[in-house]
Design a protein around this motif. Sequence first.
Motif, PDB file in Angstrom:
ATOM      1  N   UNK A  69       0.857  -1.189   0.000  1.00 34.02           N
ATOM      2  CA  UNK A  69       0.000   0.000   0.000  1.00 34.02           C
ATOM      3  C   UNK A  69       0.893   1.239   0.000  1.00 34.02           C
ATOM      4  N   UNK A  70       0.693   2.086  -0.972  1.00 30.55           N
ATOM      5  CA  UNK A  70       1.417   3.351  -1.066  1.00 30.55           C
ATOM      6  C   UNK A  70       0.478   4.482  -0.669  1.00 30.55           C
ATOM      7  N   UNK A  71       0.902   5.261   0.296  1.00 25.01           N
ATOM      8  CA  UNK A  71       0.085   6.362   0.805  1.00 25.01           C
ATOM      9  C   UNK A  71       0.856   7.661   0.633  1.00 25.01           C
ATOM     10  N   UNK A 114      -0.344  13.273   5.103  1.00 24.00           N
ATOM     11  CA  UNK A 114       0.410  12.059   5.387  1.00 24.00           C
ATOM     12  C   UNK A 114       1.619  12.023   4.461  1.00 24.00           C
ATOM     13  N   UNK A 115       2.802  11.853   5.030  1.00 19.75           N
ATOM     14  CA  UNK A 115       4.005  11.732   4.223  1.00 19.75           C
ATOM     15  C   UNK A 115       3.968  10.467   3.380  1.00 19.75           C
ATOM     16  N   UNK A 116       4.642  10.497   2.240  1.00 18.89           N
ATOM     17  CA  UNK A 116       4.680   9.336   1.351  1.00 18.89           C
ATOM     18  C   UNK A 116       5.290   8.141   2.079  1.00 18.89           C
ATOM     19  N   UNK A 161     -10.133   1.637   0.415  1.00 19.16           N
ATOM     20  CA  UNK A 161     -11.185   2.602   0.750  1.00 19.16           C
ATOM     21  C   UNK A 161     -11.274   2.805   2.254  1.00 19.16           C
ATOM     22  N   UNK A 162     -11.191   1.709   3.009  1.00 21.56           N
ATOM     23  CA  UNK A 162     -11.250   1.815   4.472  1.00 21.56           C
ATOM     24  C   UNK A 162     -10.038   2.566   5.019  1.00 21.56           C
ATOM     25  N   UNK A 163      -8.863   2.299   4.460  1.00 24.08           N
ATOM     26  CA  UNK A 163      -7.660   3.004   4.905  1.00 24.08           C
ATOM     27  C   UNK A 163      -7.781   4.498   4.626  1.00 24.08           C
ATOM     28  N   UNK A 164      -8.255   4.849   3.416  1.00 29.60           N
ATOM     29  CA  UNK A 164      -8.398   6.264   3.061  1.00 29.60           C
ATOM     30  C   UNK A 164      -9.403   6.958   3.970  1.00 29.60           C
ATOM     31  N   UNK A 215      -8.212  10.770  10.834  1.00 25.73           N
ATOM     32  CA  UNK A 215      -7.060  10.989  11.697  1.00 25.73           C
ATOM     33  C   UNK A 215      -6.307   9.755  12.135  1.00 25.73           C
ATOM     34  N   UNK A 216      -6.589   8.597  11.541  1.00 32.07           N
ATOM     35  CA  UNK A 216      -5.895   7.363  11.915  1.00 32.07           C
ATOM     36  C   UNK A 216      -4.624   7.230  11.087  1.00 32.07           C
ATOM     37  N   UNK A 217      -3.532   6.845  11.709  1.00 28.53           N
ATOM     38  CA  UNK A 217      -2.270   6.636  10.999  1.00 28.53           C
ATOM     39  C   UNK A 217      -2.393   5.434  10.068  1.00 28.53           C
ATOM     40  N   UNK A 218      -1.876   5.517   8.835  1.00 29.82           N
ATOM     41  CA  UNK A 218      -1.985   4.395   7.896  1.00 29.82           C
ATOM     42  C   UNK A 218      -1.453   3.082   8.444  1.00 29.82           C
TER      43      UNK A 218
END
Length: 475
Positions: A274-276, A282-284, A304-307, A313-316
């Motif tokens: 997963x790339x965020x 949120x930093x890459x 979708x849930x992660x986004x 405000x939840x950390x990836x």
Amino acid sequence: MIALSLGEIAEIIGGTLHPASDHDPASIVSGVVDTDSRQMVAGGIFIAKPGEHTDGHRFIGAAIQGGAVLAIVEHLVEDEISQIVVADVIDALAALARAVVARVRAGGDLRVVGVTGSNGKTTTKNFLARILEDEGETIAPVASYNNEVGAPLTMLRITDTTRFLVCEFGASAPGEIARLAGLVHPDVVVELMVGLAHAGGFGGIEETARAKAELIDAASASGTAVLNMDDPRVAAMRAGAEARGLRVLGFGQGSADVRAADIDVTASGTSCTVFVAVPGHVDAQALPLRLQVLGAHHVNNALAAIAAAIALGVAPADAIARLETVRIAERWRMQPMGGDAVRIINDAYNASPDSMAAALRTLAQITGPGERTVAVLGAMSELGEAAGEEHDRIGLLAVRLNIQRIVVVGAEARRLFLAVVGEGSWDGEAVHLPDADAAFDYLKDELRPGDRVLVKSSNSAGLRFLGDRLGESFS
């Protein structure tokens, strides 16, 4: 539900209160709200919903025995229970849900998420609820409570300490999502995909897209839209979201704020990277994800849930760690059953052309050398004029994926069987059976060690119970 007096409830829903002998308008109630008398507990509120086959007013006595202290009715019933008489109990249920959510929002830090899409709503809702429950008290629908009854009942489960309310919004006709989402005006809205599920009720896929976009229009003015950038019809909703002033987070497997690559599907789960990268938020970062849930199609649901979690405000990394604890998306949704010799995947709670194709591809992907693929398929409902063509398409796909045994169940799925035969599957590779009992009798003798069996159909076909029977028989 939060504590309210009988008088307050009557005022909220515009009804006439008839208190029981031991109640008055100031009496407080705060119990579970339900249309099912069997779900009543002490202090419960029973919604006497008239139905197609029966009438909830007939079950008020049973609700009282279960502990109900208030019934919302369309006409007085002789039972000794406080009753509020309204013109329409479904409208009253919606009004009560709207008021309760507004009160909790005004007095606390409640955040509301709305999820819609032709496929994946329930899985995404469950994924997101799992992420959020570690942040604070989270309420999410039971099963697929996403219609005019189920959605308000979910909303009414909140308390004064609830931090997150996750709502699932389904629809079979235009205007339904607008009406339900308009009760809560979600802070975060999630648009999963636009497909042919329920297309018969909408009149076509473009009408379906417009109906799904109703969720964007119902979002809170300061909210966030989480959009599937892999689906052109969903990606096109970006303009409408930005015109309303919503922040947009995209997910998918192409260019998106939260994207996945290197997807690998096995019989024990689905993995990817997963790339965020959310500028200013949120930093890459690149994070491994190992889902226990089967199927590549669940990766986008996880994204979708992660986004949505990021928007809250939840950390990836925390979101991913919690997703990895989810064993199944929901009962009857890609649910592993059976044993090591014969493995059953029971995915027969619902079916659309997209979910049917995804499940067949998963079956092909997780079956190894020396193992045999078996697909037990029933009808897909609510496709309108597209039904024949879409059943043909699934039959062709099953053959082209080299599914080695295709068992088609029910008269409504016969066209799928004919497509299979027409594509070149014959000599016992495909059979058509009249019902689930006949299919069970056939399969209990046909299945052998090394078989990997998918059971897939719409809910109305009833094959989920066939999947349960096979799972028990081969456990």
